[in-house]
Write a protein that holds these residues in place. Structure first.
Motif, PDB file in Angstrom:
ATOM      1  N   LEU A  81      -8.559  -0.586   0.880  1.00 19.12           N
ATOM      2  CA  LEU A  81      -7.197   0.278   0.842  1.00 19.12           C
ATOM      3  C   LEU A  81      -6.814   0.646  -0.344  1.00 19.12           C
ATOM      4  O   LEU A  81      -6.902   0.130  -1.182  1.00 19.12           O
ATOM      5  CB  LEU A  81      -5.949  -1.688   0.669  1.00 19.12           C
ATOM      6  CG  LEU A  81      -6.012  -2.125   1.689  1.00 19.12           C
ATOM      7  CD1 LEU A  81      -5.629  -3.818   1.447  1.00 19.12           C
ATOM      8  CD2 LEU A  81      -5.584  -2.032   3.004  1.00 19.12           C
ATOM      9  N   PRO A  82      -6.910   2.061  -0.088  1.00 19.92           N
ATOM     10  CA  PRO A  82      -6.833   3.012  -1.294  1.00 19.92           C
ATOM     11  C   PRO A  82      -5.724   2.845  -2.533  1.00 19.92           C
ATOM     12  O   PRO A  82      -6.729   2.995  -4.199  1.00 19.92           O
ATOM     13  CB  PRO A  82      -6.681   4.639  -0.600  1.00 19.92           C
ATOM     14  CG  PRO A  82      -7.329   4.352   0.942  1.00 19.92           C
ATOM     15  CD  PRO A  82      -6.659   3.139   0.379  1.00 19.92           C
ATOM     16  N   ALA A  83      -4.984   2.645  -2.008  1.00 14.58           N
ATOM     17  CA  ALA A  83      -3.678   2.268  -3.480  1.00 14.58           C
ATOM     18  C   ALA A  83      -4.261   1.424  -3.007  1.00 14.58           C
ATOM     19  O   ALA A  83      -3.829   0.817  -5.362  1.00 14.58           O
ATOM     20  CB  ALA A  83      -2.078   3.354  -2.219  1.00 14.58           C
ATOM     21  N   LEU A  84      -3.972   0.093  -2.993  1.00 11.23           N
ATOM     22  CA  LEU A  84      -3.929  -1.093  -3.796  1.00 11.23           C
ATOM     23  C   LEU A  84      -5.076  -1.274  -4.520  1.00 11.23           C
ATOM     24  O   LEU A  84      -5.539  -1.921  -5.263  1.00 11.23           O
ATOM     25  CB  LEU A  84      -4.003  -2.128  -2.588  1.00 11.23           C
ATOM     26  CG  LEU A  84      -2.520  -2.556  -2.174  1.00 11.23           C
ATOM     27  CD1 LEU A  84      -3.138  -3.204  -1.156  1.00 11.23           C
ATOM     28  CD2 LEU A  84      -1.929  -3.132  -3.297  1.00 11.23           C
TER      29      LEU A  84
ATOM     30  N   ARG B 291       3.668   5.380  -7.012  1.00 12.93           N
ATOM     31  CA  ARG B 291       4.492   5.073  -8.019  1.00 12.93           C
ATOM     32  C   ARG B 291       2.890   3.909  -8.520  1.00 12.93           C
ATOM     33  O   ARG B 291       2.197   3.697  -7.638  1.00 12.93           O
ATOM     34  CB  ARG B 291       5.355   3.888  -8.076  1.00 12.93           C
ATOM     35  CG  ARG B 291       5.270   3.248  -6.880  1.00 12.93           C
ATOM     36  CD  ARG B 291       6.148   1.819  -6.745  1.00 12.93           C
ATOM     37  NE  ARG B 291       7.660   3.328  -6.286  1.00 12.93           N
ATOM     38  CZ  ARG B 291       8.779   1.699  -6.308  1.00 12.93           C
ATOM     39  NH1 ARG B 291       8.999   1.844  -7.215  1.00 12.93           N
ATOM     40  NH2 ARG B 291       9.822   2.422  -5.687  1.00 12.93           N
ATOM     41  N   ARG B 292       2.878   4.020  -9.994  1.00 12.11           N
ATOM     42  CA  ARG B 292       1.987   3.692 -10.516  1.00 12.11           C
ATOM     43  C   ARG B 292       1.912   2.089 -10.623  1.00 12.11           C
ATOM     44  O   ARG B 292       0.690   0.911 -10.549  1.00 12.11           O
ATOM     45  CB  ARG B 292       1.507   3.545 -11.824  1.00 12.11           C
ATOM     46  CG  ARG B 292       0.134   3.109 -12.520  1.00 12.11           C
ATOM     47  CD  ARG B 292      -0.060   3.873 -13.432  1.00 12.11           C
ATOM     48  NE  ARG B 292      -1.037   3.874 -15.021  1.00 12.11           N
ATOM     49  CZ  ARG B 292      -1.764   4.298 -15.747  1.00 12.11           C
ATOM     50  NH1 ARG B 292      -1.035   4.783 -16.549  1.00 12.11           N
ATOM     51  NH2 ARG B 292      -2.247   3.522 -16.199  1.00 12.11           N
TER      52      ARG B 292
ATOM     53  N   GLU C   3       1.466  -1.536   0.098  1.00 10.62           N
ATOM     54  CA  GLU C   3      -0.558  -0.046  -0.216  1.00 10.62           C
ATOM     55  C   GLU C   3       1.006   0.745   0.004  1.00 10.62           C
ATOM     56  O   GLU C   3       0.959   2.175  -1.113  1.00 10.62           O
ATOM     57  CB  GLU C   3      -0.856   0.054   0.905  1.00 10.62           C
ATOM     58  CG  GLU C   3      -2.186   1.243   1.374  1.00 10.62           C
ATOM     59  CD  GLU C   3      -2.941   1.396   0.433  1.00 10.62           C
ATOM     60  OE1 GLU C   3      -3.860   2.487   0.876  1.00 10.62           O
ATOM     61  OE2 GLU C   3      -3.315   0.306  -0.442  1.00 10.62           O
ATOM     62  N   GLU C   4       1.989   1.294   0.385  1.00 13.79           N
ATOM     63  CA  GLU C   4       2.790   2.138   1.055  1.00 13.79           C
ATOM     64  C   GLU C   4       3.314   2.556  -0.397  1.00 13.79           C
ATOM     65  O   GLU C   4       3.548   3.878  -0.785  1.00 13.79           O
ATOM     66  CB  GLU C   4       3.878   2.246   1.662  1.00 13.79           C
ATOM     67  CG  GLU C   4       4.833   2.920   2.282  1.00 13.79           C
ATOM     68  CD  GLU C   4       5.816   3.294   3.863  1.00 13.79           C
ATOM     69  OE1 GLU C   4       6.278   3.874   3.298  1.00 13.79           O
ATOM     70  OE2 GLU C   4       5.546   2.046   4.200  1.00 13.79           O
TER      71      GLU C   4
ATOM     72  N   ASP D 152      -7.316   0.081 -12.197  1.00 16.46           N
ATOM     73  CA  ASP D 152      -5.760  -0.265 -13.407  1.00 16.46           C
ATOM     74  C   ASP D 152      -5.200  -1.443 -14.054  1.00 16.46           C
ATOM     75  O   ASP D 152      -5.640  -0.962 -14.467  1.00 16.46           O
ATOM     76  CB  ASP D 152      -4.703   0.996 -12.842  1.00 16.46           C
ATOM     77  CG  ASP D 152      -3.882   1.694 -13.527  1.00 16.46           C
ATOM     78  OD1 ASP D 152      -4.143   1.497 -14.583  1.00 16.46           O
ATOM     79  OD2 ASP D 152      -2.707   1.707 -13.208  1.00 16.46           O
ATOM     80  N   LEU D 153      -4.877  -2.533 -13.443  1.00 17.45           N
ATOM     81  CA  LEU D 153      -4.692  -3.507 -13.872  1.00 17.45           C
ATOM     82  C   LEU D 153      -6.307  -4.045 -14.394  1.00 17.45           C
ATOM     83  O   LEU D 153      -5.764  -4.286 -16.038  1.00 17.45           O
ATOM     84  CB  LEU D 153      -3.541  -4.456 -13.302  1.00 17.45           C
ATOM     85  CG  LEU D 153      -2.541  -3.606 -12.587  1.00 17.45           C
ATOM     86  CD1 LEU D 153      -1.950  -4.972 -11.849  1.00 17.45           C
ATOM     87  CD2 LEU D 153      -1.324  -3.500 -13.872  1.00 17.45           C
TER      88      LEU D 153
END
Length: 330
Positions: A244-247, A204-205, A198-199, A253-254
């Protein structure tokens, strides 16, 4: 299973390789091999993704085992007559026995099978994707991406190893633990690693560099199954992926990138885990949820930059015979 209740994966696979120089006796050759997967299986999902990204659909045919199996192995119960239409077999077990009668180890997907002999060549899932990306280079589509660039291999390997131990296999260590202590250890390692991811993905994308690599291919199949299966069925329930916002944004996206989401069938995924794992879910009841339409919502990851395919281009749509249901229908 270890004596302390910890789940231990048997990693003894058939390590024969299909290579451009044919050094193991199985040279790269269009039409010679059939990739057998199951839509339910995360390890097979990797091979299906790389085959799509490399544009090898017309070079390596693909058989799809159904989501259900018993102690005799994966079966082709969704195909007409219950047989793979190319190999003519009812169970993947038959291809392993053709290679070695009474084959004593796990009969797993993905597996590459030589069509003319019906013999399995390899089920070494980690090497299969690497070889599809490199050994088959002469037959890949124009614009196929470089998933394992030489300059970044050490970093890709490091990230992929961490992801395998704590996340890809970590969810299984939670789900199949037979003691509270073993489960607790696996649960802690899983969430420590997911917090690390997550961090890492907040700024990074992609996992390594600014393009999709083998590391992303290996993480995605676990993330896409997380809320549907691992959160509840495997007791990985500190949070849902959607919390989990980023994940969650990274996974969407993927999913929306050609070659990833178009390999996913949520119904088959749920049918496999909830029906086959009798010790965990003895009733065999398959949950109705979760709602999967969120996978198609905007993810906003473009703002981080990056070029999904590097100097390459997206693959075209999957062959009609390989299309999966869209989550939008739910």
């Amino acid at each position: 299973m270890a004596g302390d209740g910890e789940f231990k994966r048997d990693k003894r696979y058939i390590t024969t390789r299909i290579t451009a120089d044919g050094r193991d006796g199985f040279p790269v050759e269009p039409g010679r091999y059939r990739l057998v997967i199951a839509r339910a299986c995360p390890w097979a999902n990797r091979a299906a993704i790389v085959r799509r990204l490399m544009g090898l659909e017309d070079v390596i045919s693909m058989g799809v085992a159904g989501p259900l199996h018993d102690e005799r192995s994966w079966s082709f119960h969704l195909d007409p007559g219950g047989k793979d239409p190319v190999l003519g077999i009812e169970r993947l077990q038959e291809a392993f026995f053709a290679r070695e009668p009474g084959y004593p180890l796990g009969i797993t997907v993905p597996a590459l099978v030589e069509v003319s002999t019906g013999r399995v060549v390899t089920n070494d899932f980690e090497q299969i994707t690497l070889d599809l990306g490199h050994e088959w280079a002469a037959h890949q589509r124009d614009g196929a991406p470089e998933l394992y660039p030489r300059a970044r291999r050490d970093e890709i390997d490091d990230v992929a190893d961490k992801v395998f131990e704590d996340v890809n296999d970590g969810v299984y260590k939670c789900g199949f633990a037979s003691s509270q202590e073993a489960y607790g250890r696996a649960y802690q390692r899983l969430w420590d690693r997911l917090d690390w991811l997550e961090e890492r993905l907040t700024s990074r994308r992609y996992l390594v560099g600014d393009t999709i690599t083998e590391a992303d291919v290996r993480l995605f199949p676990t993330l896409v199954r997380f809320d549907a299966v691992y959160h509840g069925h495997f007791k990985c329930n500190r949070q849902k992926l959607t919390e989990l916002p980023a994940l969650w944004a990274y996974a969407r996206d993927l999913f929306q990138t050609p070659g990833f989401g178009d390999t996913i069938d949520f119904d088959q995924i749920k049918a496999h885990y909830y029906v086959v794992h009798h010790t965990i879910n003895p009733t065999g009841i398959v949950p109705e949820g979760p709602d999967t339409s969120g996978w198609l919502t905007p993810h906003g990851r473009d703002a981080l930059g990056g070029r999904p395919f590097g100097e390459g281009t997206p693959p075209g749509p999957p062959p009609r015979s390989e299309r999966v249901p869209s989550p939008a229908r739910e």
